[in-house]
Design an enzyme around this catalytic site. Structure first.
Site, PDB file in Angstrom:
ATOM      1  N   LYS A 497       0.541  -1.699  -0.006  1.00 28.37           N
ATOM      2  CA  LYS A 497      -0.087  -0.016  -0.113  1.00 28.37           C
ATOM      3  C   LYS A 497       1.493   1.496   0.281  1.00 28.37           C
ATOM      4  CE  LYS A 497      -0.020  -0.127   5.214  1.00 28.37           C
ATOM      5  NZ  LYS A 497      -1.617  -0.075   6.127  1.00 28.37           N
ATOM      6  N   ARG A 595      -9.817   0.696  14.618  1.00 28.13           N
ATOM      7  CA  ARG A 595     -10.168   1.351  13.232  1.00 28.13           C
ATOM      8  C   ARG A 595     -10.822   1.199  12.490  1.00 28.13           C
ATOM      9  NH1 ARG A 595      -3.858   2.202  10.543  1.00 28.13           N
ATOM     10  NH2 ARG A 595      -4.394  -0.308  10.702  1.00 28.13           N
ATOM     11  N   TYR A 723      14.386  31.726   3.174  1.00 27.23           N
ATOM     12  CA  TYR A 723      13.229  32.968   3.080  1.00 27.23           C
ATOM     13  C   TYR A 723      12.845  33.268   4.064  1.00 27.23           C
ATOM     14  CZ  TYR A 723      10.522  31.553  -1.022  1.00 27.23           C
ATOM     15  OH  TYR A 723       9.539  30.988  -2.728  1.00 27.23           O
ATOM     16  N   MET A 772      10.568  25.057  -1.328  1.00 32.80           N
ATOM     17  CA  MET A 772       9.695  24.073  -1.866  1.00 32.80           C
ATOM     18  C   MET A 772      10.002  23.203  -3.233  1.00 32.80           C
ATOM     19  SD  MET A 772       6.500  24.575  -4.919  1.00 32.80           S
ATOM     20  CE  MET A 772       5.352  25.660  -3.663  1.00 32.80           C
TER      21      MET A 772
END
Length: 828
Positions: A497, A595, A723, A772
């Site tokens: 997964k 869950r 930044y 980023m």
């Protein structure tokens, strides 16, 4: 001169026996440098100015002098006024001087030295001997595949008094080369791995090549080889007759000293019965392919020669791990996958590469691009007929032959549906511009002279230079490590997964399918659909079943987890509408995780509905442990197990048949072996991570995230970085901007010194805020250059360490790696 640590430049000048200009004769030399980009200790280094077709080492003397190197071996006069404090030893041939120095150094030590040569398997045998013998010896060995005229002396230079065994490999491509390497290694024990036809180019015939390689063992006392290779056996015996060498042969014949009497393969290992000096040994080799068995038995014969007992060999073989891979799988343009294998060009390695191609199931179409195999030295007609015979056993959609020999013999390959032949690599590149490959898995197998890297660059997706390396051999090893802990008949569901914990989709599933996993587990139906499209045939359990995915579940033969009455009834009604019965499903019971899953109060109603419905066939009942890795939760784990066992028994009674029961996750496999039941779900452990330290030591690192330096800047005190000017240089600083940011999955929390990366083996802190698409590192203390590789995490900097800095868990780091980060897969 007690050992190499006390060599001075004057000592080296005397050893080489030539003139020198030595203004500082007492300079200590500990390190040899041949590449100006790989300078780490300038004060104690000596630079050998080697000359090659591409570069002249003398051209780099100014750069090295500026960096602090003061000792040089050169082959021409250097103006003294340009480098007033430098020592220069002037020799006729720099390479010969390097070999001479290494040979002198080697003979300063009296411990055993193993010399390895052969057409194939040198590196693997060397690395496996290291794995098998390092508990008995302090071993110095060749790094990677350092077996050339330059690599051998660099390897031997590592020898020191702290070692007790040396293992070095030697490779040659021309007559006369081994004579130069023999005094450098001068082995007391020799290993001839495999004769074969690889690298025959440059020799008159295979006999000449064998005789040239045997020169490595001129002064050997003992020699290990496989007597089943008749030509090798004959030449070895002729060679030994003229030298005082004790032969330690192995093979199936009765004349072999270590006779292999029986060999039996199972799914993931090979059982071997061996007779040695009248004593019988039964060994299990954790491999099944011919090459690995051959190399393992060579190692076994060597261990016997070194006095390792039969029983000790049996134990050590179980710890044998695959060697680092050379095959690599990359994403290609036009929905292609590209396997690049240009390391060696012979029939033996072609078979290995074709095996890897066969494992890939993401495309129905398989393509082989093959060049002339010039290095085999075999007659062309016979060689390409043999290759054609091999390819007839493979399901190839397309064959592309490159080179005049393949063009001349193209009729041999007419049985393949689509073929094309080209005199040169350039011809194919022109054709690909007009008609590119599409929806294919492509194997590139070319001799180095054909420059297949050009084809690779054209076929591979153009992505930025941040990439995640996935070691498929390590993944296979980790699966085996957990399998070895399982009781008989216990199945394995491999969890793939979340893009296989960030490692990939069908690429990982293909390997797991090939390695014999019983089930795959995914979170959502769309993940499973991608696996089916990639050719995965294993049963797949979908854990987060949604009504929106019912169509895909049926279409792709997926098996849903049913965890509530709502989803159970919705799927039952869906099946009834399609008039389907006995569809495979899995029932999730909530034993305390809270869950997903049916709870205890639901059990009576669940049993009643399951007993009445014909639409389902319950394949398994399972639950999820909440704290199996932590001893403080062991009592709760037992409580969960008891609750689950009662629920599973009630369900089996209601439906009237037995089902597969599973509750154990990665940690429970070894911490709670009594909970293995019928199947275990192996997740993060597959990818090399286990919270248990002892278990972690048995695993191999699977994922390595790398990037590169795009720019280096010098900052003055007071200047800011990034930044919001969150980092201010308090003194002169050197920063490197690297090509990774939070959009690639690097946590922004690691800004301003919390995170670190390895640059040329040294930790560099993140400076300023993570951006980023990039971030900045403080490399003031590190010698680095633009485009140098940077390790984000991997073997030397574990992902668990990165997760600790980010106050999270390795799962999150791995699964957050962006899809824009290129995945590169390796397998040997």
């Amino acid at each position: 001169m007690a050992n190499r640590l006390t060599y001075t430049i004057n000592d080296i000048n005397v050893i080489l026996g030539y003139s020198g200009r030595l203004p500082a004769p007492g300079n200590v030399v500990r390190h040899i440098v041949i590449d100006s980009r790989r300078l780490y200790f300038p004060d104690t280094s000596i630079f050998f100015a080697l000359h090659s077709r591409q570069n002249d080492g003398h051209d780099f003397i100014p750069i090295l002098y500026e960096k602090g190197v003061r000792n040089f071996v050169v082959s021409r006069e250097i103006p003294a006024n340009l480098y007033p404090s430098a020592n220069f030893v002037i020799v006729p041939h720099v390479l010969a001087a390097l070999q001479q120095l290494a040979a002198h150094h080697r003979h300063h030590f009296r411990y055993p030295v193993v010399g390895i040569t052969g057409s194939n398997g040198k590196t693997i045998v060397k690395e496996w001997l290291f794995q098998l013998l390092n508990i008995s010896y302090n071993i110095v060995r060749s790094p990677k595949s350092y077996n050339s005229q330059v690599g051998v002396p660099l390897s031997v230079w590592q020898m020191d008094a702290v070692h007790s065994l040396g293992i070095f490999e030697a490779g040659i491509s021309l007559p006369g080369e081994m004579k130069l390497l023999q005094p450098v290694i001068d082995p007391s024990i020799g290993i001839f791995t495999f004769a074969g036809s690889a690298h025959n180019e440059g020799f008159e015939n295979e006999i000449q090549k064998i005789k040239e390689k045997l020169l490595l063992f001129t002064s050997c006392k003992q020699l290990v080889y496989c007597a089943d290779e008749k030509l090798l056996d004959e030449e070895v015996k002729n060679f030994a007759a003229n030298h005082t060498i004790k032969l330690c042969s192995w093979g199936k014949g009765s004349h072999a000293l270590m006779q292999v009497e029986m060999m039996e393969r199972s799914r993931d290992r090979t059982r071997v019965n061996v007779n040695y000096h009248g004593k019988t040994a039964i060994w299990e080799i954790p491999f099944t392919d011919e090459a690995s068995i051959h190399n393992s038995l060579t190692c076994c014969a060597t261990m016997l020669l070194l006095g390792i007992s039969i029983d000790a060999i049996s134990d050590r073989l179980q710890q044998l791990k695959p060697v680092e891979m050379r095959l690599e799988l990359k994403q290609g343009n036009h929905n292609c996958a590209v396997i690049n294998d240009s390391y060696s060009a012979d029939i033996h390695s072609l078979n290995i590469a074709l095996d890897f191609l066969d494992q890939q199931q993401q495309h129905e179409k398989k393509t082989l691009v093959l060049s002339d195999l010039q290095e085999t030295g075999e007659e062309a007609e016979k060689l390409y007929a043999s290759i054609a015979a091999i390819l007839q056993t493979r399901n190839l959609h397309r064959f592309v032959g490159i080179g005049p020999d393949l063009v001349a013999h193209q009729d041999l390959f007419s049985f393949i549906p689509h073929t094309s032949f080209h005199e040169s690599t350039e011809e194919l590149l022109i054709q690909l511009q007009r008609t590119p490959f599409k929806d294919e898995t492509i194997l590139l197998k070319g001799a180095r002279a054909f420059r297949f890297e050009k084809i690779g660059r054209m076929l591979e997706q153009k992505q930025h230079q941040t990439f995640l390396e996935i070691d498929l051999n390590a993944l296979r090893h980790n699966l085996r490590a957990y399998r070895n802990l399982l009781k008989d008949q216990v199945k394995v569901m491999a969890m793939v997964k979340a893009f296989s914990y960030g490692s990939g989709s069908f690429e990982i599933a293909s390997l797991l399918q090939h390695a014999g996993a019983d089930y795959l587990g995914v979170a959502y139906a769309d993940e499973a659909v991608e696996l089916r499209k990639g050719g995965i045939r294993l049963p797949i359990m979908v854990m987060n079943t949604e009504e929106a995915g019912f169509d895909q579940i049926l279409k792709h033969n997926l098996e849903p987890e049913l965890y509530s009455f709502n989803i159970l009834r919705a799927f039952r009604n869906y099946l009834a509408q399609h008039r389907l019965t006995h569809y495979p499903v899995h029932i999730k019971f909530d034993s305390g995780m809270h869950r997903l899953g049916f709870e205890s109060q639901d059990l009576a109603g669940l049993c009643e509905e399951l007993a009445e419905t014909r639409e389902f066939k319950v394949i398994s009942v399972f639950s999820h442990l909440a704290g199996s890795s932590d001893p403080k939760h062991d009592a709760f784990t037992r409580k969960q197990a008891g609750s689950f066992a009662s629920a599973a028994a009630a369900i089996e009674t209601a439906i009237g048949y037995s089902v597969v029961k599973h509750i154990a996750n990665t940690a429970a496999i070894h911490r709670h072996p009594d909970l293995q039941m019928d199947m275990v779900r192996l997740g993060i452990g597959l990818y090399g991570i286990d919270e248990n330290e002892a278990m972690q030591q048995q695993l191999k690192n699977v994922s390595t995230l790398k990037t590169t330096i795009s720019q280096i800047k010098k900052l003055a005190a007071g200047e800011s970085v990034g930044y919001s000017r969150s980092a201010i240089a308090t003194e002169a600083m050197t920063i490197a901007t690297v090509r990774i940011g939070y959009a690639d999955g690097y946590p922004r929390l690691l800004s301003n010194g919390r995170g670190h990366m390895l640059v040329n083996g040294q930790l560099a802190p993140v400076v300023g805020r993570v951006c980023m698409d990039m971030l900045m590192l403080d490399i003031s203390h590190i010698d680095a250059a633009e485009e140098d590789e940077v390790l984000v995490f991997g073997e030397e900097l574990p992902v668990a360490q990165l997760a600790g800095w980010a106050q999270t868990i390795p799962y999150e780091i791995l699964t957050n790696i962006s899809q824009r980060v290129r995945r590169v897969y390796f397998e040997d």
